[in-house]
Design a protein around this motif. Structure first.
Motif, PDB file in Angstrom:
ATOM      1  N   GLY A  45      41.038  45.677  39.186  1.00  0.00           N
ATOM      2  CA  GLY A  45      40.981  44.620  38.174  1.00  0.00           C
ATOM      3  C   GLY A  45      42.376  44.090  37.916  1.00  0.00           C
ATOM      4  N   VAL A  46      42.524  42.776  37.992  1.00  0.00           N
ATOM      5  CA  VAL A  46      43.842  42.151  37.841  1.00  0.00           C
ATOM      6  C   VAL A  46      43.881  41.374  36.521  1.00  0.00           C
ATOM      7  N   ASP A  47      44.759  41.791  35.623  1.00  0.00           N
ATOM      8  CA  ASP A  47      44.923  41.128  34.325  1.00  0.00           C
ATOM      9  C   ASP A  47      46.085  40.133  34.434  1.00  0.00           C
ATOM     10  N   MET A  48      45.752  38.823  34.379  1.00  0.00           N
ATOM     11  CA  MET A  48      46.775  37.780  34.508  1.00  0.00           C
ATOM     12  C   MET A  48      47.044  37.083  33.176  1.00  0.00           C
ATOM     13  N   GLY A  49      46.757  37.765  32.082  1.00  0.00           N
ATOM     14  CA  GLY A  49      47.021  37.196  30.758  1.00  0.00           C
ATOM     15  C   GLY A  49      45.858  36.363  30.254  1.00  0.00           C
ATOM     16  N   ASP A  50      45.756  35.124  30.707  1.00  0.00           N
ATOM     17  CA  ASP A  50      44.663  34.260  30.260  1.00  0.00           C
ATOM     18  C   ASP A  50      43.507  34.225  31.252  1.00  0.00           C
ATOM     19  N   LYS A  51      43.689  34.863  32.405  1.00  0.00           N
ATOM     20  CA  LYS A  51      42.637  34.904  33.418  1.00  0.00           C
ATOM     21  C   LYS A  51      42.512  36.316  33.972  1.00  0.00           C
ATOM     22  N   ALA A  52      41.429  36.534  34.695  1.00  0.00           N
ATOM     23  CA  ALA A  52      41.189  37.855  35.282  1.00  0.00           C
ATOM     24  C   ALA A  52      40.713  37.700  36.716  1.00  0.00           C
ATOM     25  N   GLN A  53      40.913  38.757  37.493  1.00  0.00           N
ATOM     26  CA  GLN A  53      40.433  38.766  38.872  1.00  0.00           C
ATOM     27  C   GLN A  53      39.926  40.161  39.206  1.00  0.00           C
ATOM     28  N   ILE A  54      38.897  40.215  40.026  1.00  0.00           N
ATOM     29  CA  ILE A  54      38.364  41.483  40.539  1.00  0.00           C
ATOM     30  C   ILE A  54      38.447  41.420  42.053  1.00  0.00           C
ATOM     31  N   ALA A  55      38.994  42.470  42.681  1.00  0.00           N
ATOM     32  CA  ALA A  55      39.021  42.576  44.144  1.00  0.00           C
ATOM     33  C   ALA A  55      38.260  43.824  44.553  1.00  0.00           C
ATOM     34  N   VAL A  56      37.382  43.689  45.552  1.00  0.00           N
ATOM     35  CA  VAL A  56      36.596  44.815  46.077  1.00  0.00           C
ATOM     36  C   VAL A  56      36.863  44.947  47.570  1.00  0.00           C
ATOM     37  N   ALA A  57      37.182  46.181  48.011  1.00  0.00           N
ATOM     38  CA  ALA A  57      37.447  46.412  49.433  1.00  0.00           C
ATOM     39  C   ALA A  57      36.735  47.678  49.888  1.00  0.00           C
ATOM     40  N   PHE A  58      36.092  47.613  51.063  1.00  0.00           N
ATOM     41  CA  PHE A  58      35.443  48.766  51.680  1.00  0.00           C
ATOM     42  C   PHE A  58      35.972  48.923  53.100  1.00  0.00           C
ATOM     43  N   SER A  59      36.156  50.164  53.524  1.00  0.00           N
ATOM     44  CA  SER A  59      36.447  50.396  54.939  1.00  0.00           C
ATOM     45  C   SER A  59      35.284  49.873  55.759  1.00  0.00           C
ATOM     46  N   ASP A  60      35.598  49.358  56.959  1.00  0.00           N
ATOM     47  CA  ASP A  60      34.537  48.790  57.803  1.00  0.00           C
ATOM     48  C   ASP A  60      33.453  49.821  58.076  1.00  0.00           C
ATOM     49  N   GLU A  61      33.871  51.066  58.339  1.00  0.00           N
ATOM     50  CA  GLU A  61      32.896  52.117  58.661  1.00  0.00           C
ATOM     51  C   GLU A  61      31.985  52.395  57.466  1.00  0.00           C
ATOM     52  N   LEU A  62      32.587  52.405  56.269  1.00  0.00           N
ATOM     53  CA  LEU A  62      31.829  52.702  55.058  1.00  0.00           C
ATOM     54  C   LEU A  62      30.830  51.582  54.752  1.00  0.00           C
TER      55      LEU A  62
END
Length: 873
Positions: free
Chosen positions: A805-822
């Motif tokens: 979870g990325v807190d940019m003050g007035d905005k937010a972002q979510i990044a999701v990453a999975f290994s290819d095998e998983l």
């Protein structure tokens, strides 16, 4: 012989004009499809628009009988056929209206006789398939039945084929007020014999039956509708007829649809060729092909007449029509790349003989449409992304109607396209909510552009006021008539003088301002415009004594400054053609007292070197002090022989005014300097693109230009002082840039070190779970750094699942990453998961199975999103 070969569109059009020319009518060219000088209309929507001044008594025609084929556009206001286009066989956005006109000459007897003769004897239409309507009268307006028309029709057809028509169908009005009168329509029954035997055609007239259609409307203008709704007799009676060219072609070529005539078949064949989809096989695809074939005509002719697609006014309407065509191609013909521009060549071949502007402006039209297509196709992708976000934010399976309207209003998504995409994913939308938003927008648009006008109050009889502004800036005048108007809730007054020195807005030049005064009072004139040939002076209040004599005085300071800019515009036009080439043509201009703006056709950026050449040429001609040579009221053919520049999209009269400075000569009605030296200095301040193939130059003249130059010199001196008075200013700036670059590299190194430390924290705090490593963290790093770190972690570790979870003050972002095998083993999909988590930060997003991101406007929801991620994983 096949009827479509016997009666080609070209022959049908020419035969109409020949018929009326033989009856002493002048053939006049079509007016531009884009209207100028008429505040009540955006586009020419009927054949009579260019003759309004004759009906209103503001001008006198050279010939009382004329005939033409007029380009018309009906996509806004009272006459709006846009939504029907493509879905039926006979509505169009752009269409041709064949017409014959009498201005105080012949009336009902001749109009009816000639209409019947042309249709039955020249074109050979079956008399037994024709039906006519006459006005039945109206109690509210105290009007009797149009017995004269009925009696005239009885000479040619049986009484049971003459049908009564109500006020809606058979009383034509120019608008809420103005010239009007009863009309007589001619309808044709194109059904086969079996259908004709089953249902009497009389019951289908004016019932929107696709094969029982109106082809010609004969309007007999004999009244004037006043603002209070009452009718008064006009001093002269006029005939105004309009025959739908495309429908006439359908009838004469024996077709059941306008789209099956040779007006449209060449375009349809080209669309089939480009898309690989056959016309007439699938209903939705057939509608799409019709829409595109129709819309390209409207858009191409509007651009050829000078109206470029834009975000406001008439330009917005043209952009909307084009985008509608692009959407149909995208959705139903699988046309994901620009293609509509390729239809312009066919259009030019078909119609260039009668409408030469589509041939001469072909390259520009193609360029503009091509660029608009590419731009909207990019917007479509953005709209699809927004739709994904809307779906992610929706609880349940019903999307709010307001959200669907947002897609339409912002990205041009029609509700049917949005509905189709939603249904594919198991969603629907609230139609009532959408309709509410659409109604509100229409009301806002109507309110914004509405001008409520009262009736003219006539004080003195005066056929037409004289403009004396070329020679005088002050004159004694009297007010001949006035009216009150309400614009944007503000009351104003429009005054007409017996004569006037005030120049009305036109030719790009703004209207004059000034004073109306006598010994007793002063009235400020805040603007001057021209409407239906009449010069109107706008004031915020009326004089107390309307019958008094007044001195009308133009603000000469503003007028003089505007004249500098207007004359400089002519010199600029000449210089552009010399430096860039003779393909340069004026596409719009603004001449104000403080600056000028000039739009012109050119297909690449004007280089700095070319800008300097253009500026030098203009200033050279300013210094040469060329005297003004003015040619007033010369025949237009004489002006053409002199080589005067004429603008596409402008309609010129039989006599014109030409302005000459040295070798620059143009037709122009504006105010100019006596000699070019008065301009003083010409300085270009900006050059840029307005639309595909259209560039814009902005410039200053006189004292304004000198002030601009001096301010820039002062700025340069200040910069020198800030740089410690370096001798070489450029070297000083480059030194600052080098120093800034070194500092940036140092900062980037520090950020990398910080990110490396954060990465170590993430890995150290990871949770081991069922054979995979789970990382769930919150950070203040930027989104790019987060993506880099996640890919590093994936490459260095097996079976990684990470949610950041990325807190940019007035905005937010979510990044999701999975290994290819998983992702493969467990069937996890980062794109699907991030959509679910994005709801917590009031946003949306998506991506691939192994990596995805979402943005939102609520950073406070990041913790909830991360807790939900723990539960899901």
């Amino acid at each position: 012989m096949d009827q479509s070969q016997k009666w080609t569109a070209r022959k049908i059009r020419q035969s109409f004009l020949d018929f009326f020319e033989a009856r002493k009518h002048d053939i006049v060219p079509s007016a531009p499809i884009v209207l100028k000088g008429d505040p009540t209309l955006m586009f020419t929507n009927a054949g009579m628009n260019q003759f309004k001044d004759y009906f209103l008594g503001n001008d006198t025609p050279k010939n009382t009988r004329v005939t033409d084929t007029q380009k018309c556009l009906r996509v806004s206001g009272k006459h709006n056929d846009l939504e029907e286009v493509g879905h039926d066989t006979y509505h169009h956005t752009m269409f041709e209206m064949l017409g014959n006109w009498s201005f105080g000459d012949y009336f009902k007897t001749e109009a009816i006789e000639w209409a019947w003769t042309l249709l039955t004897e020249v074109y050979g239409l079956d008399k037994d398939r024709l039906y006519v309507t006459v006005f039945e009268g109206d109690k509210e307006d105290e009007l009797e039945k149009d017995q004269d028309s009925f009696n005239n029709w009885k000479k040619f057809t049986a009484e049971d084929r003459i049908l009564n028509g109500n006020k809606k169908d058979n009383f034509w009005e120019m608008g809420a007020s103005g010239p009007c009168g009863p009309s007589s329509e001619i309808h044709i029954d194109l059904r086969n014999d079996d259908e004709r035997a089953k249902v009497d055609a009389r019951t289908l007239v004016n019932m929107d039956h696709p094969q029982v259609v109106e082809i010609w409307n004969l309007v007999f203008i004999e009244f004037n509708r006043k603002a209070d709704g009452s009718l008064e007799k006009l001093p002269a009676k006029h005939v105004d007829t309009g025959m739908g060219f495309e429908r006439l072609c359908m009838a004469l070529q024996g077709k059941q649809s306008n789209y099956d005539t040779d007006v449209f078949t060449p375009l349809i064949a080209k669309i089939e060729n480009l898309s690989g989809i056959a016309y007439g096989k699938d209903e939705q695809q057939t509608i799409a092909i019709r829409v595109i074939a129709d819309h390209v005509r409207a858009v191409a002719f509007a651009i050829a007449d000078g109206q470029l697609p834009s975000n406001t006014g008439a330009g917005y309407v043209i952009r909307r029509i084009l985008r509608r065509a692009i959407r149909y191609g995208f959705s139903y013909l699988n046309m994901k790349e620009a293609f509509i521009y390729q239809l312009v060549e066919i259009l030019a071949e078909q119609m260039g003989e009668f409408f030469p502007e589509i041939q001469s402006q072909k390259q520009l039209v193609e360029k503009v449409i091509h660029e608009e297509e590419n731009s909207f196709l990019r917007t479509l992708e953005q709209g699809l992304s927004r739709l994904d976000q809307i779906i992610a934010e929706t609880d349940g399976k019903m999307v709010e109607g307001a959200k669907v309207f947002e897609l339409y209003d912002t990205f041009g998504f029609p509700p049917d396209l949005t509905g189709l995409i939603l249904s594919e994913q198991g969603y629907s939308y609230n139609q009532k909510g959408y309709d509410t938003e659409m109604t509100s927008q229409k009301e806002r648009a109507r309110s914004a552009g509405k001008l409520d006008t009262g009736d003219w109050v006539t004080l003195k009889d005066d056929e037409k006021e004289e403009f004396i502004g070329y020679d005088y800036t002050s004159a004694q005048v009297s007010i001949t008539r006035y009216r009150k108007v309400v614009a944007k809730k503000k009351e104003l007054y429009q005054l007409v003088f017996s004569l006037t020195p005030f120049y009305p807005e036109g030719g790009g030049q703004v209207g004059d301002k000034g004073l109306l005064h006598n010994d007793n009072e002063k009235i400020e004139i805040i603007d001057t415009k021209k409407e239906h040939g009449v010069i109107i002076h706008i004031a915020e209040k009326l004089p107390e004594n309307l019958d008094a004599k007044f001195q009308a005085e133009v603000n000469t300071e503003l007028r003089t400054d505007a004249s500098y800019n207007h004359s400089a515009t002519h010199l600029l036009h000449q210089a552009l053609r010399e430096v860039l080439g003779t393909h340069v043509e004026q596409k719009g201009s603004l001449v104000a007292p403080n600056h000028l703006r000039f739009d012109f056709s050119h297909f690449s950026k004007v280089t700095d070197e070319e800008i300097q050449q253009i500026e030098d040429l203009v200033n050279n001609r300013v210094q040469k002090n060329f005297s003004l040579e003015e040619f007033r009221n010369i025949p237009i053919n004489k002006a053409q022989e002199m080589g005067a520049m004429m603008l596409f999209g402008e309609k010129y009269g039989d006599t014109v005014r030409a302005i000459k400075f040295g070798e620059s000569i143009e037709l122009c009605g504006g105010i100019h300097v006596g000699a070019t030296g008065e301009i003083g200095l010409f300085k270009i301040t900006h050059e840029g693109a307005v639309a595909a193939g259209i560039r814009r130059i902005e410039a200053l003249t006189g004292a304004t230009a000198r002030k601009y130059v001096n301010e820039h010199i002062e700025t340069l001196n200040t910069i020198k002082q800030e740089l410690k008075n370096v001798k070489d200013l450029i070297a000083g700036i480059n030194s600052l840039k080098d120093e800034n670059s070194k500092l940036k590299k140092q900062i980037e190194e520090l950020i990398r070190e910080k990110a490396k430390g954060e990465k170590d924290v993430w890995v150290n705090n990871a949770i081991q779970k069922d054979g995979y490593t789970l990382i769930i963290q919150k950070t203040a790093l930027d989104g790019g750094a987060v993506k880099d770190l996640l890919f590093q972690i994936k490459n260095e570790n097996e079976n990684i699942a990470a949610v950041i979870g990325v807190d940019m003050g007035d905005k937010a972002q979510i990044a999701v990453a999975f290994s290819d095998e998983l992702a493969k083993e467990k069937g996890w999909h980062a794109g699907n998961m991030v959509k679910e988590l994005a709801r917590e930060i009031k946003g949306g997003g998506g991506g691939q199975p192994f990596f995805a991101t979402a943005g939102g406007k609520d950073p406070a929801g990041i913790d909830k999103a991360l807790e939900k991620a723990k539960t899901l994983l």
